[in-house]
Enzyme design. Structure first.
Site, short mmCIF file in Angstrom:
data_model
loop_
_atom_site.label_atom_id
_atom_site.label_comp_id
_atom_site.label_asym_id
_atom_site.label_seq_id
_atom_site.Cartn_x
_atom_site.Cartn_y
_atom_site.Cartn_z
N GLY A 103 0.90 -1.10 -0.03
CA GLY A 103 -0.14 0.02 -0.01
C GLY A 103 0.87 1.27 -0.18
N GLY A 163 2.74 5.51 4.78
CA GLY A 163 2.10 6.18 5.71
C GLY A 163 0.61 5.64 6.04
N VAL A 164 0.44 4.28 5.62
CA VAL A 164 -0.81 3.92 5.77
C VAL A 164 -1.11 2.92 6.93
CG1 VAL A 164 -1.99 4.07 3.37
CG2 VAL A 164 -0.64 2.12 3.69
N GLY A 165 0.07 2.70 7.61
CA GLY A 165 0.29 2.01 8.75
C GLY A 165 0.86 0.48 8.53
N SER A 177 -7.73 4.13 -17.01
CA SER A 177 -9.32 4.38 -16.49
C SER A 177 -10.02 5.63 -17.14
CB SER A 177 -9.34 4.34 -14.96
OG SER A 177 -8.57 5.44 -14.50
N LYS A 211 -11.35 7.02 -5.50
CA LYS A 211 -11.64 7.96 -6.58
C LYS A 211 -12.97 8.48 -6.05
CE LYS A 211 -9.84 5.50 -10.51
NZ LYS A 211 -9.79 4.56 -11.72
P1 ADP Z 1 3.84 2.78 6.40
O1 ADP Z 1 4.66 1.86 7.13
O2 ADP Z 1 2.51 2.16 5.59
O3 ADP Z 1 4.42 3.66 5.61
P2 ADP Z 1 3.51 3.55 9.31
O4 ADP Z 1 3.24 2.18 9.60
O5 ADP Z 1 5.12 3.96 9.25
O6 ADP Z 1 3.33 3.49 7.49
O7 ADP Z 1 2.56 4.73 9.60
C1 ADP Z 1 2.73 5.89 9.82
C2 ADP Z 1 2.16 6.36 11.03
O8 ADP Z 1 0.65 6.51 10.76
C3 ADP Z 1 2.40 5.64 12.37
O9 ADP Z 1 2.61 6.65 13.34
C4 ADP Z 1 1.16 4.75 12.46
O10 ADP Z 1 0.77 4.44 13.84
C5 ADP Z 1 -0.03 5.71 11.84
N1 ADP Z 1 -1.08 5.12 11.55
C6 ADP Z 1 -1.21 4.65 10.33
N2 ADP Z 1 -2.41 4.00 10.12
C7 ADP Z 1 -3.15 4.31 11.14
C8 ADP Z 1 -4.27 3.62 11.55
N3 ADP Z 1 -5.12 2.83 10.92
N4 ADP Z 1 -4.53 3.74 12.98
C9 ADP Z 1 -3.72 4.36 13.58
N5 ADP Z 1 -2.44 5.01 13.21
C10 ADP Z 1 -2.22 4.77 12.06
#
Ligand code: ADP
Length: 780
Positions: free
Chosen positions: A354, A357-359, A677, A720
């Site tokens: 993904g 910054g999506v966690g 698309s 989208k």
């Molecule tokens: P990635 O690894 O996908 O690049 P990270 O895991 O480093 O992203 O996430 C960036 C920050 O956003 C982290 O501090 C994370 O805890 C926070 N974060 C991302 N998604 C969520 C979520 N769904 N709920 C809570 N915090 C999140």
């Protein structure tokens, strides 16, 4: 008896000669010789010394002794333990044995005294002497022996014969050569011979020295190091540092004993320790050896944490630490459940894919928490050399283990959760493909005996739980991808971001800044303002940064102005973060001809993609301008062909391709976009322009097309839809095959949008264009 003869006792010399004027001491052991000596002591202390031709003969006869010898004066005798006697004699004159007069109990010979001729002012002699002088000096300098006072005593000597004998006595020559000199009675001849021998010796010494320096050069270095090391040892001993060495070695010994290493590692450690003992603490290898031992001792060969696979606990941890991500959480829970019943970690490796910054990383951390495992992370971004994964051989200067072993050391246990980040950012160069090494690391059949080049030991990675992350799949090496189970983690909608910010990021950031929750609070509108106007991303990383920045500024304000607490509002946000960075594109507010709102998916999420087409009189040219990637250009051409093929159906002049120029323009937005698309958007805009029918301004669309007018599915519907909603659209036309994705769209947005399902281009045109589009008969 003639005046120039004498009757003298004889002692045969073995392996040595004596010249006149030379002082010599030697030991006498043979009975006959002792008796001869005793006789000499009784009669004037004079004795005749003649050399034996072969030194090992015990009882020499006449034929075994050289005729010419030296008449000597016994200066001193010293009884040695046993029967032997040490004698000190001084050579007086040459003598020649004329006859053996007595043979028992000792030998007595009649000797002719040989006097040297006298030379006064003989130029030849002088020349010889001068040459000999020079050569002798050279000889002394080259020789390894010491000749104390030799040159000095020679200076005093004026008689050539005596001079010659003295020099001869200093030389180290074979006894036969010396005998030759002794037998050369004629002084000039003797000088000549001596010069010849001397020069010869000098040459030999020179060559010896040359060879010697070469060999010595080599040996010297070794010796020098040896001496220095010994000296250092002595100094260390003096300073008490030797004890320090011993203490260090004992410490290593102790650690190795306690470390519970596997057999191979233990043997290797002991081997290295022995090397350390023998090389000494300050040798160049000792540093390398110690570093290696430190590595072995620091690695968790046998340390494991106890797993607690508790599905309910895992659910709780996931819920507490992350908002949303339901699919991902559920998938991970399933994965853990399977692991729990099968009690092994074999199986596919999870790969979280993904945008940034999506966690992805933080959910992997949550998995570690839920399992009670240590967490280590290793980024593969930019790794392009196999050695980075597997290490350099110890023989390289400055070698260290590869990153896998390094991370295992950090983990401290053999069974951590190991996150391999950015697996799609790996590349390879001529030094070996890191993907190959990684394949081995991830292969449960092979990774129990992973061998790092530096360590040269098996390290068991089979208990490690690997999770990988990537931004996209297409750059992941195929064999690696085959081994992984992909879980998609999509971007967040503004609403989701709002919840994440409120419930997770703000509390987390406040805690990091040591702030109580009630000291700094955020109004809802301020959070929305940060999300909408200061960040543009799929994830929440920038959002996190902006919030941290606001918290810092708010803290500064409380400190400066002595405030108790701050409630951050939209105006605070604008003050703290400066002018608004982004605004979302809005769709047109009026219906227009040839203007259609498409939807695109970019790395920062969904955006609207307005397409403009104008048709004008011309010669049938198709012109494409603006920001079109290759894929979009092809969509435009396919759309053009579709319109030509179906012109009659839509009441379009069938010769438009000859008498109209079509210009398609995609205005450049903030984010580059390309992708398959935009087909439906292009066709709609072209038909609108060619038929002069208006397009509804509140409709957006997405979908690829075939030449026959089928609408093909697209990706990123959630993003989208969000973009459409933000742009003020209320209806979106989507491909039939994407109907199933509608349920993934958060309710907050889903409920505000109308979705029109299209499987053919006609469905799109019917809903987007205003008025009757067909030329009476739909089936044409
Ligand atoms: P990635 O690894 O996908 O690049 P990270 O895991 O480093 O992203 O996430 C960036 C920050 O956003 C982290 O501090 C994370 O805890 C926070 N974060 C991302 N998604 C969520 C979520 N769904 N709920 C809570 N915090 C999140």
């Amino acid at each position: 008896m003639d005046k120039s003869t004498k009757l003298l006792p004889l002692i045969p010399l073995r392996g040595m000669n004596i010249f006149p004027y030379m002082v010599l001491h030697f030991d006498v052991g043979r009975e006959k010789s002792i008796l001869a000596l005793e006789d000499a002591m009784l009669n004037n202390q004079e004795i005749f010394l003649g050399s034996q031709k072969v030194s090992k003969i015990e009882e020499p006869e006449e034929k075994d002794i050289y005729n010419i010898g030296t008449i000597c004066n016994v200066k001193q005798i010293l009884k040695l333990p046993g029967d032997a006697i040490r004698v000190l004699v001084e050579g007086m004159k040459r003598g020649k044995i004329l006859e053996y007069k007595e043979k028992e109990p000792f030998v007595r010979v009649e000797v002719e005294i040989i006097e040297d001729e006298l030379y006064e002012d003989n130029k030849e002699c002088k020349a010889y002497i001068r040459s000999i002088d020079k050569a002798f000096e050279e000889y002394i300098n080259l020789s390894v022996n010491n000749f104390p006072d030799a040159l000095f005593s020679l200076e005093e000597t004026e008689e050539p014969g005596r001079y010659c004998d003295m020099v001869s006595s200093y030389l180290i020559l074979k006894p036969e050569t010396k005998q030759e000199l002794l037998e050369t009675v004629e002084v000039i001849k003797r000088l000549e011979k001596l010069l010849f021998i001397l020069k010869n010796e000098v040459e030999v010494l020179k060559i010896e020295k040359k060879i010697g320096t070469k060999v010595k050069g080599r040996i010297d270095k070794i010796q020098k190091e040896y001496y220095l090391r010994e000296q250092m040892k002595a100094i260390q001993e003096e300073l008490g540092e030797d004890d320090e060495d011993k203490r260090e070695i004992a410490e290593y010994e102790n650690k190795i004993k306690k470390a519970k290493l596997p057999k191979e590692a233990k043997e290797k450690a002991i081997y290295e320790l022995n090397r350390l003992k023998s090389s000494g603490n300050y040798s160049s290898e000792s540093g390398v050896t110690k570093a290696y031992l430190d590595w072995i001792l620091a690695l968790p060969f046998n340390k494991v944490t106890k797993d607690t696979i508790d599905i309910n606990k895992a659910r709780e941890v996931f819920k507490a630490e992350h908002y949303g991500l339901e699919d991902v959480k559920e998938r991970i829970i399933e994965y853990l459940a399977v692991k729990k019943i099968s009690n092994t970690l074999k199986g596919p490796i999870l790969c979280l894919v993904g945008p940034p910054g999506v966690g992805k990383t933080s959910i992997a951390k949550s998995v570690a928490n839920a399992l009670n495992r240590n967490f280590v992370r290793m980024s593969l971004g930019g790794v392009k050399d196999e050695a980075e994964i597997r290490g350099h051989r110890k023989t390289y200067v400055g070698a260290i283990p590869g990153r896998i072993i390094y991370a295992m050391k950090q983990a401290g246990y053999r069974n951590p959760l190991f996150l391999l980040d950015e697996i799609d950012k790996m590349s390879s160069d001529s030094k070996g493909d890191p993907a190959d090494a990684l394949l081995e690391v991830l292969d449960s059949e092979q990774n129990a005996t992973f061998r790092d080049h530096y360590l040269e030991l098996d390290f068991d990675l089979s208990k490690v739980l690997f999770i990988t992350t990537a931004n996209k799949l297409d750059t992941i090496p195929r064999p690696l991808l085959d081994r992984m189970e992909v879980i998609e983690v999509s971007g967040y909608t503004s609403e989701e971001k709002f919840h994440i910010a409120k419930n997770h990021i703000i509390p987390k950031m406040l805690k990091e800044h040591n702030m109580d929750d009630d000291k700094i609070t955020f109004s809802d509108s301020s959070v929305n303002c940060i999300i909408e106007n200061y960040t543009r991303e799929s994830g929440v990383r920038n959002l996190e940064r902006k919030i941290a920045s606001i918290i810092r500024k708010a803290i500064t304000e409380t400190v400066e102005k002595g405030k108790e607490n701050v409630n951050v509002t939209t105006s605070h946000v604008k003050r703290y973060l400066g002018p608004v960075l982004y605004t979302y594109d809005k769709a047109d507010e009026e219906d227009g001809v040839g203007v259609v709102t498409g939807l695109a998916w970019t790395e920062v999420g969904g955006v609207i993609l307005p397409v403009e087409v104008s048709a004008m009189d011309g010669t049938g040219k198709l012109q494409l301008t603006g920001q079109l990637g290759d894929v979009m250009k092809e969509s435009a051409k396919a759309g053009y062909s579709y319109v030509r093929a179906n012109a009659a159906k839509y009441n379009i002049d069938k010769d438009f391709y000859k008498n109209k120029d079509i210009h398609i323009h995609v205005p450049e937005g903030a984010v580059p976009k390309d992708g398959p698309s935009a087909g439906v958007t292009m066709i709609t805009a072209m038909v609108s322009a060619l038929t002069n029918k208006k397009v509804r301004h509140n409709v957006a669309m997405t979908g690829e097309i075939t030449l026959t007018g089928r609408v093909l599915p697209i990706g990123g519907l959630k993003e989208k839809s969000l973009a459409a909603y933000r742009a003020g659209i209320d209806t979106i036309i989507i491909p039939k095959n994407n109907e199933k994705d509608i349920q993934k769209i958060p309710n907050g947005i889903k409920n505000k949008l109308k979705f029109i399902i299209a499987s053919k281009v006609e469905h799109v045109l019917e809903n987007a264009l205003i008025g009757e589009i067909y030329n009476g008969d739909k089936t044409i």
